[in-house]
Design an enzyme around this catalytic site. Structure first.
Site, PDB file in Angstrom:
ATOM      1  N   GLY A 207      -5.177  -7.527   7.448  1.00 40.22           N
ATOM      2  CA  GLY A 207      -5.375  -6.904   6.147  1.00 40.22           C
ATOM      3  C   GLY A 207      -5.268  -7.931   5.041  1.00 40.22           C
ATOM      4  O   GLY A 207      -4.653  -8.985   5.238  1.00 40.22           O
ATOM      5  N   PRO A 209      -4.038  -9.831   1.636  1.00 41.59           N
ATOM      6  CA  PRO A 209      -2.662 -10.065   1.210  1.00 41.59           C
ATOM      7  C   PRO A 209      -2.125  -8.901   0.387  1.00 41.59           C
ATOM      8  O   PRO A 209      -2.858  -8.311  -0.405  1.00 41.59           O
ATOM      9  CB  PRO A 209      -2.768 -11.321   0.339  1.00 41.59           C
ATOM     10  CG  PRO A 209      -4.011 -11.997   0.784  1.00 41.59           C
ATOM     11  CD  PRO A 209      -4.943 -10.925   1.249  1.00 41.59           C
ATOM     12  N   GLY A 210      -0.879  -8.588   0.625  1.00 40.57           N
ATOM     13  CA  GLY A 210      -0.226  -7.566  -0.191  1.00 40.57           C
ATOM     14  C   GLY A 210      -0.396  -6.144   0.304  1.00 40.57           C
ATOM     15  O   GLY A 210       0.050  -5.206  -0.341  1.00 40.57           O
ATOM     16  N   THR A 211      -1.032  -5.971   1.470  1.00 43.91           N
ATOM     17  CA  THR A 211      -1.208  -4.608   1.963  1.00 43.91           C
ATOM     18  C   THR A 211       0.008  -4.128   2.742  1.00 43.91           C
ATOM     19  O   THR A 211       0.036  -2.990   3.190  1.00 43.91           O
ATOM     20  CB  THR A 211      -2.455  -4.494   2.858  1.00 43.91           C
ATOM     21  OG1 THR A 211      -2.534  -5.637   3.692  1.00 43.91           O
ATOM     22  CG2 THR A 211      -3.704  -4.401   2.026  1.00 43.91           C
ATOM     23  N   GLY A 212       0.977  -4.984   2.941  1.00 41.25           N
ATOM     24  CA  GLY A 212       2.223  -4.530   3.553  1.00 41.25           C
ATOM     25  C   GLY A 212       2.408  -4.931   5.005  1.00 41.25           C
ATOM     26  O   GLY A 212       3.164  -4.281   5.726  1.00 41.25           O
ATOM     27  N   LYS A 213       1.766  -6.000   5.437  1.00 44.34           N
ATOM     28  CA  LYS A 213       1.897  -6.416   6.829  1.00 44.34           C
ATOM     29  C   LYS A 213       3.322  -6.866   7.135  1.00 44.34           C
ATOM     30  O   LYS A 213       3.941  -6.409   8.100  1.00 44.34           O
ATOM     31  CB  LYS A 213       0.914  -7.564   7.143  1.00 44.34           C
ATOM     32  CG  LYS A 213      -0.533  -7.173   6.957  1.00 44.34           C
ATOM     33  CD  LYS A 213      -1.468  -8.318   7.245  1.00 44.34           C
ATOM     34  CE  LYS A 213      -1.347  -9.447   6.250  1.00 44.34           C
ATOM     35  NZ  LYS A 213      -1.679  -9.066   4.874  1.00 44.34           N
ATOM     36  N   HIS A 429     -24.362   5.477  -2.831  1.00 46.39           N
ATOM     37  CA  HIS A 429     -24.873   4.626  -1.754  1.00 46.39           C
ATOM     38  C   HIS A 429     -24.222   5.005  -0.416  1.00 46.39           C
ATOM     39  O   HIS A 429     -24.900   5.267   0.573  1.00 46.39           O
ATOM     40  CB  HIS A 429     -24.592   3.162  -2.100  1.00 46.39           C
ATOM     41  CG  HIS A 429     -25.043   2.177  -1.069  1.00 46.39           C
ATOM     42  ND1 HIS A 429     -26.146   1.379  -1.237  1.00 46.39           N
ATOM     43  CD2 HIS A 429     -24.540   1.860   0.154  1.00 46.39           C
ATOM     44  CE1 HIS A 429     -26.305   0.618  -0.163  1.00 46.39           C
ATOM     45  NE2 HIS A 429     -25.333   0.881   0.697  1.00 46.39           N
ATOM     46  N   GLU A 430     -22.892   5.069  -0.429  1.00 43.74           N
ATOM     47  CA  GLU A 430     -22.180   5.395   0.816  1.00 43.74           C
ATOM     48  C   GLU A 430     -22.469   6.824   1.253  1.00 43.74           C
ATOM     49  O   GLU A 430     -22.626   7.103   2.439  1.00 43.74           O
ATOM     50  CB  GLU A 430     -20.679   5.166   0.658  1.00 43.74           C
ATOM     51  CG  GLU A 430     -20.270   3.728   0.340  1.00 43.74           C
ATOM     52  CD  GLU A 430     -20.785   2.717   1.362  1.00 43.74           C
ATOM     53  OE1 GLU A 430     -20.912   3.062   2.556  1.00 43.74           O
ATOM     54  OE2 GLU A 430     -21.086   1.575   0.958  1.00 43.74           O
ATOM     55  N   HIS A 433     -25.693   6.914   3.163  1.00 47.63           N
ATOM     56  CA  HIS A 433     -25.544   6.527   4.577  1.00 47.63           C
ATOM     57  C   HIS A 433     -25.038   7.725   5.383  1.00 47.63           C
ATOM     58  O   HIS A 433     -25.543   8.026   6.457  1.00 47.63           O
ATOM     59  CB  HIS A 433     -24.510   5.415   4.735  1.00 47.63           C
ATOM     60  CG  HIS A 433     -24.991   4.061   4.334  1.00 47.63           C
ATOM     61  ND1 HIS A 433     -26.128   3.488   4.840  1.00 47.63           N
ATOM     62  CD2 HIS A 433     -24.459   3.127   3.489  1.00 47.63           C
ATOM     63  CE1 HIS A 433     -26.284   2.279   4.324  1.00 47.63           C
ATOM     64  NE2 HIS A 433     -25.282   2.039   3.495  1.00 47.63           N
TER      65      HIS A 433
HETATM   66  P1  ADP Z   1       1.425  -8.863   3.172  1.00 47.59           P
HETATM   67  O1  ADP Z   1       2.389  -9.386   4.164  1.00 47.59           O
HETATM   68  O2  ADP Z   1       0.429  -7.909   3.762  1.00 47.59           O
HETATM   69  O3  ADP Z   1       0.748  -9.902   2.358  1.00 47.59           O
HETATM   70  P2  ADP Z   1       3.802  -7.759   2.035  1.00 47.59           P
HETATM   71  O4  ADP Z   1       4.264  -6.946   3.179  1.00 47.59           O
HETATM   72  O5  ADP Z   1       4.465  -9.060   1.845  1.00 47.59           O
HETATM   73  O6  ADP Z   1       2.232  -7.979   2.119  1.00 47.59           O
HETATM   74  O7  ADP Z   1       3.898  -6.882   0.713  1.00 47.59           O
HETATM   75  C1  ADP Z   1       4.488  -7.366  -0.464  1.00 47.59           C
HETATM   76  C2  ADP Z   1       5.243  -6.269  -1.180  1.00 47.59           C
HETATM   77  O8  ADP Z   1       4.353  -5.271  -1.632  1.00 47.59           O
HETATM   78  C3  ADP Z   1       6.202  -5.552  -0.273  1.00 47.59           C
HETATM   79  O9  ADP Z   1       7.449  -6.165  -0.287  1.00 47.59           O
HETATM   80  C4  ADP Z   1       6.276  -4.145  -0.877  1.00 47.59           C
HETATM   81  O10 ADP Z   1       7.219  -4.091  -1.888  1.00 47.59           O
HETATM   82  C5  ADP Z   1       4.915  -3.976  -1.481  1.00 47.59           C
HETATM   83  N1  ADP Z   1       4.060  -3.192  -0.589  1.00 47.59           N
HETATM   84  C6  ADP Z   1       2.965  -3.661   0.070  1.00 47.59           C
HETATM   85  N2  ADP Z   1       2.380  -2.680   0.786  1.00 47.59           N
HETATM   86  C7  ADP Z   1       3.132  -1.573   0.623  1.00 47.59           C
HETATM   87  C8  ADP Z   1       3.046  -0.238   1.139  1.00 47.59           C
HETATM   88  N3  ADP Z   1       2.068   0.129   1.953  1.00 47.59           N
HETATM   89  N4  ADP Z   1       3.993   0.634   0.773  1.00 47.59           N
HETATM   90  C9  ADP Z   1       4.981   0.259  -0.077  1.00 47.59           C
HETATM   91  N5  ADP Z   1       5.119  -0.964  -0.587  1.00 47.59           N
HETATM   92  C10 ADP Z   1       4.202  -1.902  -0.258  1.00 47.59           C
HETATM   93 ZN    ZN Z   2     -24.993   0.169   2.559  1.00 52.62          ZN
HETATM   94 MG    MG Z   3       2.888 -11.345   4.489  1.00 50.69          MG
END
Ligand code: ADP
Ligand code: ZN
Ligand code: MG
Length: 622
Positions: A207, A209-213, A429-430, A433
């Site tokens: 995912g 960056p920042g999606t919560g991995k 568009h979507e 499809h």
């Molecule tokens: P990644 O590793 O995907 O780059 P992070 O897990 O480090 O992202 O996410 C950074 C911060 O963003 C987390 O510490 C959290 O506070 C917030 N965050 C990201 N995704 C979520 C989510 N799905 N639910 C709640 N908080 C989230």
């Molecule tokens: Zn298309």
């Molecule tokens: Mg990360």
């Protein structure tokens, strides 16, 4: 490693270097004082004979000569024999050396002098070694003692006091479910093994960056109740070849001893890139590290309850070997959250913060298309800062609105913001499809529609085939072409204008049509024949080259036939969308409202006579 410890260490090194330099300076100074001798041994002997000297102090190799009148001079021994012997060699008689005439004091070798002497030899070595050590540490960015170089620096969490739980995560439910399964397995392995279930060795979280991995992995560590080793891919990458690999070995050995447990490798793309892709030969450090990871994963017995969870922002650059069955066989994509997801994440991050009653999280969720969890966290924090700076005692709606702009304008946001108008076009568009795919029984099934941008595409529609097919009929290919063109056709009908958004669709349709004509013999005009030779260019990887083995006339016919196929598909798409215009509008409106539409929601708007459910995701029509 805590930074202050590192500071202490480097200041100790500076102090040591300083002391060393002082000692050297003092030592040299002494040497110089000695160098400025006044007399040779011969002169001393002569002066002793002439009786002018009252006392000679022998200090190692140095002589202090003290005259009758109290003045002094210095001299130096000129050979290894004792001073007295040297004087005798120079002709001094026993009488001359009679203590009544001249007193010769021999100082015992001074301890201080000995140390200085030894230091003079040893110190340069110590300093060079110290310097080496210092540079070494700096290069590693400060870590454990140099002795533990090959050991992994994985941090171990026991989950006794979890900092993050599944409660703290929203908007990525599918990924959560997948990982929850892993947790269940680790809690009760017997239950699964009794039924003969094979548990995945590796789970790959993908995912932007920042999606919560990382967050998700932390939550797993908290919930699983088993040891959890966490390490970042970049920690394996070292300036010394072989260190990464030995760290991997060390980490996996620890993990095996601790099983059942989880090993989390964050940002695995740092080591898991395509082997041989970089410059600098095939034996670089990263590659060895990756190989070691693969070896370790293959070496697990089925009853080794170690599960490897890895995270990456760049699944596209990963080495295919990592993705083979038996390795990271479970892959979980963390999408950007949709409106509902963003609302959930907002709720989590405003927890425990005083909100004024005018704050409407739903509106805020609508106003933040494309935000990921980290953006939302950042935005809530900015809002709190804004409110605090204005001496408010709760965060107001306007603070949030302003902070959204700050986050969007902030340097870290890379994804583009979509305007209302653009959003509308993408939605239609979507929807185009989806509707065309639905209207044609042969076409694949729509699984999910979304207008959340993903990569280059503005939105995406996930279309799944009913079952794995080895034989694909001409009719099905035509139906798929119609649905691929459904996006462009919808733009055409609704806005009487077309956009660049269909570029990828057109490319795929064209190559499909070309394949039908030249490779599959599906054109009635040109008959069941293959046109052109295809060769795989080994040196360029997957690149293919086409070699023409047909005449100019045939080439023209091929082009005409391809054009024919594509344009008739487009006509068909237009026809369908005119017919189902109402449904098209409904789907587009719903998309604008909630950004994603599931299969069930689409069923409600546009039921399919005999809808069968999905197989494996095969393609995304952008
Ligand atoms: P990644 O590793 O995907 O780059 P992070 O897990 O480090 O992202 O996410 C950074 C911060 O963003 C987390 O510490 C959290 O506070 C917030 N965050 C990201 N995704 C979520 C989510 N799905 N639910 C709640 N908080 C989230
Ligand atoms: Zn298309
Ligand atoms: Mg990360």
């Amino acid at each position: 490693m805590d930074p202050s410890a590192n500071n202490t260490r480097s200041s100790i090194i500076y102090i040591l270097l300083f002391i060393g330099i002082i000692i050297l300076v003092v030592y040299n100074f002494r040497q110089q004082a000695i160098d400025s001798e006044d007399l040779t041994i011969g002169e001393v002997a002569a002066q002793i004979q002439s009786g002018r000297i009252s006392r000679v102090v022998v200090d190692e190799d140095n002589l202090r000569v003290i005259y009758e009148d109290g003045t002094e001079a210095v001299s130096q021994k000129e050979s290894t024999s004792t001073f007295v012997e040297q004087l005798k060699d120079l002709g001094a008689t026993t009488d001359d050396l009679n203590p009544e005439n001249v007193r010769i004091e021999i100082k015992p070798p001074s301890a201080w002098f000995g140390i200085v002497n030894i230091l003079g030899y040893v110190l340069p070595f110590i300093m060079v070694a110290g310097l080496f050590w210092f540079v070494f540490r700096q290069a590693r960015g400060g870590g454990n003692a140099a002795m533990s170089f090959g050991q992994s620096q994985a941090r171990k969490f026991t989950g006794d006091n979890p900092t993050v739980t599944f409660e703290d995560i929203a908007g990525i439910e599918e990924a959560e479910e997948e990982l929850y399964e892993v947790v269940e397995f680790l809690k009760e392995p017997e239950k699964f093994i009794a039924l003969g279930a094979r548990i995945p060795k590796g789970v790959l979280l993908m995912g932007v960056p920042g999606t919560g991995k990382t967050l998700l992995a932390k939550a797993v560590s908290g919930e699983a109740g088993v040891p959890f080793y966490s390490i970042s891919g970049s920690e394996f990458v070292e300036m010394f070849v072989g260190v990464g690999a030995s760290r991997v070995r060390d980490l996996f050995n620890k993990a095996k001893k601790d099983s059942p447990c989880i090993v989390f490798v964050d940002e695995i793309d740092a080591v898991g890139r395509h082997r041989g892709a970089g410059l600098g030969g095939s034996h670089d450090e990263r590659e060895q590290t990756l190989n070691q990871i693969l070896v370790e994963m293959d070496g697990f017995d089925t009853d080794t309850n170690v599960i490897i969870v890895a995270a990456t922002n760049r699944p596209d650059v990963l080495d295919p070997a990592l993705l083979r069955p038996g390795r990271f066989d479970r892959r979980v994509t963390l999408d950007r959250p949709d409106i509902r997801g963003r609302e959930g994440i907002l709720e989590i991050h405003v927890r425990g913060k005083p909100l004024s009653p005018d704050v409407d999280l739903k509106t805020l969720a609508q106003a933040t298309p494309g935000f990921v969890g980290a953006d939302i966290e950042n935005m809530v924090n900015e809002a709190a800062i804004l409110a605090a700076r204005q001496e408010k005692d709760s965060i107001e709606h306007e603070d949030f609105v302003e902070s959204i702009e700050r986050v969007i304008a902030g340097p870290e946001r890379k994804s583009r913001l979509i305007s209302e108008g653009e959003k509308q076009i993408i939605a239609y568009h979507e929807a185009g499809h989806a509707i065309t795919a639905r209207a044609l029984p042969e076409a694949d099934h729509v699984h999910k529609i979304s207008i959340i941008s993903r990569g280059q595409a503005g939105g995406y529609t996930i279309i799944l085939p009913e079952k794995d097919r080895t034989l694909i009929s001409r009719n099905k290919m035509l139906a798929d072409m119609v649905s691929m063109l459904g996006g462009r056709a919808a733009e055409d009908i609704v806005f009487s204008d077309i956009t660049s958004g269909a570029a990828n669709d057109l490319e795929r349709v064209t190559s499909q049509a070309r394949k039908m004509v030249t490779r599959l013999g599906m054109s009635s005009d040109l008959g069941p024949m293959v046109y052109g030779k295809q060769e795989e260019l080994v040196f360029l990887g997957k690149e293919m080259s086409d070699q023409r083995d047909y005449s100019e006339t045939v080439a023209e016919k091929i082009d005409a036939e391809i054009r024919q196929l594509v344009s008739s598909s487009y006509e068909k798409a237009l026809e369908i969308l005119h017919k189902y215009r109402e449904e098209l509008d409904q789907v587009a409106t719903k998309l604008l409202d909630q950004e994603t539409i599931t299969q069930d929601e689409l069923d409600e708007i546009f039921p399919v006579p005999n809808s069968k459910n999905a197989g494996l995701p095969v393609k995304n029509a952008a």
